[in-house]
Design an enzyme around this catalytic site. Structure first.
Site, PDB file in Angstrom:
ATOM      1  N   ASP A  47      -1.928  -0.639   6.021  1.00 39.86           N
ATOM      2  CA  ASP A  47      -2.183  -0.105   7.362  1.00 39.86           C
ATOM      3  C   ASP A  47      -3.603   0.389   7.573  1.00 39.86           C
ATOM      4  OD1 ASP A  47      -2.041   2.279   5.785  1.00 39.86           O
ATOM      5  OD2 ASP A  47      -1.631   3.401   7.626  1.00 39.86           O
ATOM      6  N   ASP A  96      -7.353  -1.713   3.627  1.00 37.37           N
ATOM      7  CA  ASP A  96      -6.380  -2.755   3.301  1.00 37.37           C
ATOM      8  C   ASP A  96      -6.733  -4.100   3.938  1.00 37.37           C
ATOM      9  OD1 ASP A  96      -4.685  -1.035   1.837  1.00 37.37           O
ATOM     10  OD2 ASP A  96      -3.805  -0.283   3.685  1.00 37.37           O
ATOM     11  N   ASP A 115       0.862  -1.177   0.000  1.00 35.83           N
ATOM     12  CA  ASP A 115       0.000   0.000   0.000  1.00 35.83           C
ATOM     13  C   ASP A 115       0.905   1.234   0.000  1.00 35.83           C
ATOM     14  OD1 ASP A 115      -2.338   1.624   0.396  1.00 35.83           O
ATOM     15  OD2 ASP A 115      -1.734   1.809   2.482  1.00 35.83           O
TER      16      ASP A 115
END
Length: 631
Positions: free
Chosen positions: A506, A510, A311
């Protein structure tokens, strides 16, 4: 904990009985009382054999067959054919092995138990000019707490004093204390290594980092590794080979003692304990480096990952806007522009406003109290600061606020934003904010490829142009932008054709991808609770290089476990062949197998000494933004 202690005490009792029986028998034998010696040896074996049979029955009810069956056969056969001394040595070996397992796992979990034992019970809160001691459950966000020297921070919060010095070694493995300035975040579980300071609670105790870590630790301790199940399945094959070889030796020679010798040498019960010992030691070692792995299965999966999906926000980047430069357009110095903007932004909860306030506090600026506040959500804030009229926000909002026509501006680069500041009807400057890459990102990507990761992708919900601008120059194999949470899941599933996939993220968005990945890794220090729950691995500090430590520990722990199994079974088979050929008596075989089992378990404990395999660097407070002057 009581049941664990009871099991440990029972293993000690079995060991004591086996040792006492063996020692008494040896003493009686030396005194010339052979019959009493055999009785003493048999008496020492019987309780161990009964306990072993009970354990085998329980395993069969769970549809599990382990190598304990071989130990039961060897003891039973030795007693049946009068080889009581060999049976006593096997009993001592078995009970000693289970005791060594208990001791080894206890040592391997030391860091995890340290976490559990450090849970604070109360906190000291400021209340109406006085201090009161309150239970943790009574802490609410916004409470001002006093953290005395030596105290453990009971919840997550922010420093309210000028500075604080914290020892985070129990949480992150870093030996050097961390210096935090006013406004910086305190991780619950950290120990105050300096003077007493005030902290503003940001979470309840049950929602704090430390409480979450404790829950994850407890989950990790209850797991069983696939390698252990794999060893159990192969134990059936090993059992068949053992019985076949023993029967063949008996049939070909007509000597049942040959069969007993083969069975005694083939008693590798403690050998299979080497697998969980190595993996539990690996879990403990990883926790020492600030990497919490939720069990042995994720540890094995981590060692086998080949594709990494990252990410962007909060993972490759810090996840919070920071001031990267200040443009001044009037006679005011940059420091004064920052002061006035931050003073006005105290009235706003917008992330950019909070970033500006945090930057000023970190520089030690004493902020004035704003009055006559007027905020347009999402646009900006107007207020009076010490008699001055200050407008802070987007350029259009500020220009309209001071009654000046909006004029063209060169704008911000991709991935950054501009906050304009006007004082007394005049534009005085622009604050340029961005979410920059973490300092360790490039080094992390290079290091992780050395650990078997062949493909690295960026997966983000941001615009493609922003993703490309932020990651320019990074060693990535691809960028996937403007993805929804379900599209991230599809990306994970499609990448499995290239091997096991690891996902690092995080945010709440996600969590589905972390759960779908073969191994999900959450940035746990500031990440969302949903991502930490869905992930298999949690980094306890926002430092990507910790993942390299976790990969190194996982791969080495798995290798040590496999090494222990292959070496132990190989030596056992060699000993079985020697016994079948008549080169080893049952007593000699039992002593040989004792040495083999102890050696492989001690080898498994090497996982407690695995190095971090990542560069060491000191932890410093967050640096203040660069300040420049643009005419």
């Amino acid at each position: 904990m009581t049941s664990e202690k009871a099991r440990a005490d029972f293993k000690i009792a079995l060991l004591a009985v086996a040792l006492a029986g063996l020692a008494a028998g040896i003493g009686l034998s030396l005194a010339g009382k052979a019959e009493l010696a055999r009785t003493a040896w048999a008496a020492g074996v019987t309780p161990v054999l009964v306990a072993l049979v009970v354990e085998i029955v329980r395993s069969l009810l769970r549809r599990e067959v382990g190598l304990d069956v071989v130990a039961a056969l060897s003891m039973s056969a030795a007693l049946a054919f009068g080889e009581t001394l060999a049976a006593a040595v096997v009993a001592l070996m078995y009970s000693g092995g289970t005791f060594l397992e208990s001791f080894a796992e206890g040592r391997a979990r030391r860091e995890m138990h340290d976490l559990l034992s450090r849970v604070p019970r109360t906190a000291t809160r400021h209340s109406d000019g006085a201090l009161e001691e309150i239970p943790l459950d009574e802490i609410v966000p916004g409470d001002l707490l006093l953290i005395r020297q030596g105290d453990v921070a009971p919840v997550d919060g922010k420093v309210e004093s000028v500075r604080a010095v914290l020892d985070q070694s129990a949480m992150t493995g870093e030996s050097m204390p961390v210096r935090l300035a006013r406004g910086q975040e305190v991780m619950s579980g950290s120990t105050n290594a300096g003077e007493a300071f005030d902290m503003r609670a940001s979470r309840r105790a049950a929602e704090s980092t430390y409480a979450g870590i404790v829950r994850l630790v407890e989950d990790a301790q209850r797991s069983k590794a696939p390698m252990s199940r794999l060893a159990d399945r192969y134990s059936i094959l090993f059992l068949v080979v053992t019985v076949t070889l023993a029967a063949a030796a008996w049939w070909m020679t007509g000597d049942p003692i040959r069969a007993v010798a083969v069975l005694v040498v083939a008693t590798p019960c403690p050998l299979i304990l080497a697998v969980p010992v190595a993996l539990v030691a690996g879990l403990s070692r990883a926790a020492h480096f600030g990497v919490l792995i939720k069990g042995a299965r994720p540890l094995e999966a981590l060692a086998q990952a080949r594709t990494l999906v990252l990410d962007k926000t909060g993972t490759l980047t810090d996840g919070r806007p920071q001031i990267v430069s200040i443009e001044t357009c009037a006679a005011l110095p940059a420091e004064e522009v920052l002061h006035l903007a931050a003073a006005a932004d105290q009235a706003s909860k917008h992330p950019m406003a909070q970033a500006i306030v945090a930057a000023a506090l970190t520089k030690g600026v004493v902020l004035s109290v704003p009055t006559d506040i007027r905020e347009i959500p999402g646009e900006g804030v107007a207020a009076r600061i010490g008699g001055r009229s200050v407008v802070v926000g987007g350029r259009d909002f500020v220009m309209r606020g001071i009654g000046v026509p909006v004029v063209p501006h060169k704008g911000s680069e991709e991935g950054s934003a501009t906050v304009s500041v006007a004082v007394d009807g005049q534009l005085v400057g622009n604050l340029i904010l961005a979410d920059p890459l973490r300092a360790e990102t490039a080094e992390f990507l290079a290091g992780i490829r050395r650990h078997g990761i062949n493909r690295i992708l960026l997966a983000t919900g941001d615009r493609h142009a922003v993703a490309e601008a932020v990651t320019e120059g990074l060693d990535l194999d691809g960028i996937r932008a403007e993805l929804t949470p379900d599209q991230k899941v599809l990306l994970i599933l499609s990448e499995r054709k290239n091997g096991p996939v690891m996902m690092v993220g995080d945010g709440v968005n996600d969590a589905p991808a972390l759960a779908a990945a073969d191994i999900g890794v959450a940035m746990g220090a500031r990440g969302a609770a949903a991502s930490a729950e869905a992930a298999d691995v949690v980094l306890l500090i926002d430092d990507l290089s910790r993942l390299i430590s976790g990969l190194n520990v996982a791969s080495q722990s798995r290798w040590i476990a496999l090494e222990s199994v292959v070496a132990g079974i190989g030596l056992s088979i060699a000993g079985m062949i020697a016994a079948a050929l008549g080169y080893l008596t049952p007593v000699q075989g039992s002593l040989l197998q004792e040495a083999i089992d102890v050696a492989v378990i001690l080898n498994a404990l090497r996982a407690l000494r695995i190095s971090s395999d990542r560069p060491r660097r000191g932890i410093e407070p967050l640096q203040t933004a660069a300040v420049g002057h643009v005419p």
